[in-house]
Design a protein around this motif. Sequence first.
Motif, PDB file in Angstrom:
ATOM      1  N   UNK A   1       0.840  -1.185   0.000  1.00 27.51           N
ATOM      2  CA  UNK A   1       0.000   0.000   0.000  1.00 27.51           C
ATOM      3  C   UNK A   1       0.875   1.234   0.000  1.00 27.51           C
ATOM      4  N   UNK A   2       0.198   2.385  -0.237  1.00 27.28           N
ATOM      5  CA  UNK A   2       0.891   3.671  -0.224  1.00 27.28           C
ATOM      6  C   UNK A   2      -0.089   4.724   0.268  1.00 27.28           C
ATOM      7  N   UNK A   3       0.417   5.752   0.898  1.00 30.88           N
ATOM      8  CA  UNK A   3      -0.426   6.809   1.457  1.00 30.88           C
ATOM      9  C   UNK A   3      -0.142   8.119   0.727  1.00 30.88           C
ATOM     10  N   UNK A   4      -1.228   8.673   0.130  1.00 22.67           N
ATOM     11  CA  UNK A   4      -1.149   9.997  -0.491  1.00 22.67           C
ATOM     12  C   UNK A   4      -1.633  11.037   0.517  1.00 22.67           C
ATOM     13  N   UNK A   5      -0.989  12.186   0.526  1.00 22.44           N
ATOM     14  CA  UNK A   5      -1.407  13.262   1.424  1.00 22.44           C
ATOM     15  C   UNK A   5      -1.628  14.543   0.631  1.00 22.44           C
ATOM     16  N   UNK A   6      -2.441  15.428   1.194  1.00 21.73           N
ATOM     17  CA  UNK A   6      -2.686  16.754   0.615  1.00 21.73           C
ATOM     18  C   UNK A   6      -3.009  17.714   1.742  1.00 21.73           C
ATOM     19  N   UNK A   7      -2.756  18.981   1.491  1.00 22.00           N
ATOM     20  CA  UNK A   7      -3.070  20.009   2.470  1.00 22.00           C
ATOM     21  C   UNK A   7      -4.257  20.819   1.965  1.00 22.00           C
ATOM     22  N   UNK A   8      -5.340  20.844   2.769  1.00 21.41           N
ATOM     23  CA  UNK A   8      -6.521  21.635   2.431  1.00 21.41           C
ATOM     24  C   UNK A   8      -6.395  22.996   3.102  1.00 21.41           C
ATOM     25  N   UNK A   9      -6.300  24.047   2.275  1.00 20.64           N
ATOM     26  CA  UNK A   9      -6.181  25.402   2.805  1.00 20.64           C
ATOM     27  C   UNK A   9      -7.170  26.307   2.087  1.00 20.64           C
ATOM     28  N   UNK A  10      -7.926  27.119   2.806  1.00 22.19           N
ATOM     29  CA  UNK A  10      -8.784  28.101   2.130  1.00 22.19           C
ATOM     30  C   UNK A  10      -7.904  29.136   1.446  1.00 22.19           C
ATOM     31  N   UNK A  11      -8.402  29.711   0.299  1.00 22.87           N
ATOM     32  CA  UNK A  11      -7.579  30.726  -0.378  1.00 22.87           C
ATOM     33  C   UNK A  11      -7.361  31.928   0.529  1.00 22.87           C
ATOM     34  N   UNK A  12      -6.150  32.409   0.506  1.00 23.04           N
ATOM     35  CA  UNK A  12      -5.792  33.551   1.348  1.00 23.04           C
ATOM     36  C   UNK A  12      -5.765  34.851   0.559  1.00 23.04           C
ATOM     37  N   UNK A  13      -5.446  34.747  -0.729  1.00 19.65           N
ATOM     38  CA  UNK A  13      -5.364  35.966  -1.538  1.00 19.65           C
ATOM     39  C   UNK A  13      -5.541  35.598  -3.007  1.00 19.65           C
ATOM     40  N   UNK A  14      -6.026  36.571  -3.765  1.00 27.80           N
ATOM     41  CA  UNK A  14      -6.158  36.442  -5.213  1.00 27.80           C
ATOM     42  C   UNK A  14      -5.358  37.571  -5.837  1.00 27.80           C
ATOM     43  N   UNK A  15      -4.410  37.221  -6.695  1.00 29.78           N
ATOM     44  CA  UNK A  15      -3.513  38.212  -7.272  1.00 29.78           C
ATOM     45  C   UNK A  15      -3.591  38.179  -8.789  1.00 29.78           C
ATOM     46  N   UNK A  16      -3.298  39.317  -9.406  1.00 30.06           N
ATOM     47  CA  UNK A  16      -3.143  39.361 -10.858  1.00 30.06           C
ATOM     48  C   UNK A  16      -1.817  38.716 -11.206  1.00 30.06           C
ATOM     49  N   UNK A  17      -1.861  37.692 -12.040  1.00 26.52           N
ATOM     50  CA  UNK A  17      -0.636  36.989 -12.428  1.00 26.52           C
ATOM     51  C   UNK A  17      -0.076  37.542 -13.734  1.00 26.52           C
ATOM     52  N   UNK A  18      -0.984  37.847 -14.703  1.00 27.22           N
ATOM     53  CA  UNK A  18      -0.529  38.422 -15.975  1.00 27.22           C
ATOM     54  C   UNK A  18      -1.731  39.020 -16.699  1.00 27.22           C
ATOM     55  N   UNK A  19      -1.449  39.901 -17.671  1.00 23.33           N
ATOM     56  CA  UNK A  19      -2.489  40.404 -18.573  1.00 23.33           C
ATOM     57  C   UNK A  19      -3.061  41.748 -18.234  1.00 23.33           C
ATOM     58  N   UNK A  20      -2.567  42.456 -17.226  1.00 26.63           N
ATOM     59  CA  UNK A  20      -3.140  43.745 -16.847  1.00 26.63           C
ATOM     60  C   UNK A  20      -2.488  44.880 -17.644  1.00 26.63           C
ATOM     61  N   UNK A  21      -3.281  45.961 -17.869  1.00 26.64           N
ATOM     62  CA  UNK A  21      -2.743  47.186 -18.441  1.00 26.64           C
ATOM     63  C   UNK A  21      -2.376  47.113 -19.908  1.00 26.64           C
ATOM     64  N   UNK A  22      -3.093  46.321 -20.694  1.00 24.62           N
ATOM     65  CA  UNK A  22      -2.748  46.174 -22.102  1.00 24.62           C
ATOM     66  C   UNK A  22      -3.561  47.124 -22.988  1.00 24.62           C
ATOM     67  N   UNK A  23      -3.139  47.247 -24.232  1.00 24.35           N
ATOM     68  CA  UNK A  23      -3.801  48.089 -25.223  1.00 24.35           C
ATOM     69  C   UNK A  23      -4.000  47.256 -26.485  1.00 24.35           C
ATOM     70  N   UNK A  24      -5.217  47.300 -27.023  1.00 26.51           N
ATOM     71  CA  UNK A  24      -5.503  46.572 -28.267  1.00 26.51           C
ATOM     72  C   UNK A  24      -6.630  47.279 -29.000  1.00 26.51           C
ATOM     73  N   UNK A  25      -6.765  46.998 -30.278  1.00 24.73           N
ATOM     74  CA  UNK A  25      -7.844  47.592 -31.061  1.00 24.73           C
ATOM     75  C   UNK A  25      -9.179  46.998 -30.670  1.00 24.73           C
TER      76      UNK A  25
END
Length: 711
Positions: free
Chosen positions: A202-226
């Motif tokens: 047998x084998x044991x898988x583990x995971x950590x359950x954490x509520x989201x602490x923050x939401x951040x902009x990762x990419x794509x802000x401040x662009x210009x397009x037609x």
Amino acid sequence: MTRASLRAAVRLGLTVVVAGCALEFDPPSPASIVVSPGSATFTFLGESRAFTATILDEDGSALEGTVSWTTDAPAVLGVNPSGVVTALANGAGTVRAVFEGVSGTAAVTVSQTPTTLERVGGDAQTGSPGAPLVEPLVGRLRDAGGSPVAGTAVSFSPAEGSGSVTPAAATTDPAGEAQTLWTLGDAAGRQSVVASVAEGPNAVFTAMAEPPHALLIHSGDGQVARTGREIDEPVQVRALSRSSAGLSGVTVTFEVTAGGGSVPLSSAVTDADGIASPGPWTMGDPGPQELRATAPGVNRVIFHATALAAPVAELVAVEGDGQRTEIALPVRVAPRVRAEDEDGNPVADTRVAFSASADGRVEPEQATTDSAGFAAVDRWILGRTPGTTYTLTASVANSDGTSATATFSAEATPAVYDIELEHVTSSLLTASQREAFEEAERFWESAVTANLSWSTLRRSSLARCLSENQMSGDVPGDRVVDDLLIYVEIKEIDGRSGVFGGAGPCQIREGNSLPAVGVMFFDIADLDSMEANGQLEETIVHEMAHVIGFGTLWSHLGLLQDSARADRNANTHFTGAAAKAAFDEIRGNNYTDSDLVPVQHQGGVGVWNGHWRELVFRSELMTPFPDRGPNPMSVVSLASFVDIGYPEVDYSVADEYVLPPPQYAAQAAAGVKAAAVPRNAIDFGREILLMPIEVVGRDGNVVRYLTPPER
């Protein structure tokens, strides 16, 4: 020679001389081969074992010799010349030793026994409580030799409070792998799932359950397009745990909050790195753009972008091209264009210039495209030369020096009096009945020959006209009319006989008091019988005359003398000069009471004050009770339209008619009451509509109201 020596000699194939005689013996032959071990089971792939073979003669004595090794299951077993057998795959087979046509065998089975279960995917993830983990849990089963074990069931069992898995059991694939998806439990903290094989590892898988602490902009802000195009850099957010690790399984909602652009997805779930994206962001209207991202329990973030207006690559003529309209009149459909960029997207807030050819004119000469790229003129008025094809050019000049144009054309036709019939219940008419309406229309268009000034009809006034007369019908918007618009409805009124219909104008022009729009309605119960009697067309001509102004405008224009009312016995006459002159031509000696034209003074509201007097004119079409035989249209009726104000009337379309001798001479002279409905006559009922009439300017705005005259 001893007996033992003799046997040895025989085995060795020797020639022996006994007492002077030579004896020859054949060498011994192999009779059987014994393979050892006689059977074996291998538990892992690559496992090897040496097998031996003993050659025996018929006496069971061992012989010297080298055997050949083979197997009947080469995919399962491998065997080398020395008799070493190796397990290649699960299955069963036979190992065979062969010498001089004699063979011996051993049965061999390969059945992998799993000894280890490895965690090869999905372990040690961090996710949101109650949410699915992004990566599946993957376990790999191996035997003692390290080879993957396929076809074996692996069970996945979450610990208490550790959510659920789907599926709960899976069979290993050829790589020895089995997997499941893990949805975490609702509580925060470490959670686990045990993967196991029956009576195995047998084998044991583990995971950590954490509520989201923050939401951040990762990419794509401040662009210009037609406008109408996608931005270059993808829009991405990242959900973080309290430890600033990317948090998977978080549902992020995306909404365009400004600019009118779009994204393909309204929500997305964060991946193993905590990143989610709604897909490419397409720019909306020119100007600032906003896209909001939200997740439960954390802050929201807003992406900003700027949409640049694209130059107009094409002006599309949407409607209003290829029309035919009378000289000096607006075309019926106001030209409209759509400004598009090179991608076919609408270009908003762009000024379009309109230019009319020759002596035509356009109002206004400039218009600005709306959010859908449309721009239109209020009216395009053609010049005064019949047969000329006039043009209207729409153009846009872009800031980059480019331009776009669209051209409309319209043919100017000679000026005529034109009646438009708007059937609101056309499905109730037969083809022959529709033709009767068209013939009546053609009659009046030939009788009234002068073109009137065009007029704008407002949607609100048109709707009120229909509503006041309990008529159905859709009024889509304002419209320009030249010269008269008549709404026609077939409906149930009061069954056979009784009121046949009703007619009258709703709006008259401010300058000349001539009708611009009116209504006619007819009882469906009487329509077929009137047609069968051959009187439908002349009846429609009669009702249409009331819309054009016969009897309905006389009081307003001061053309009546001694109007009939319920409280007195009147001797009502028409005072128009043209009608009086025509009346003098047809009356001869049959009516000497007055040089004024006698008007019906009996019958009540909707009958009197609006028809020629029945006792005098009798069979003339514009009396209140047409005969069942022919009902001619006299020149007097046509002349009355000159008195109403129509500048040109063609008297030649009148029927031949001379005033008949009075049927009731005494009553006619005294103006007293006779029979309500003469014999052999049709009672139309009270068919003149008494309603407020709007006096409108050329722009369609109501100047004042004319109330029905006192009856």
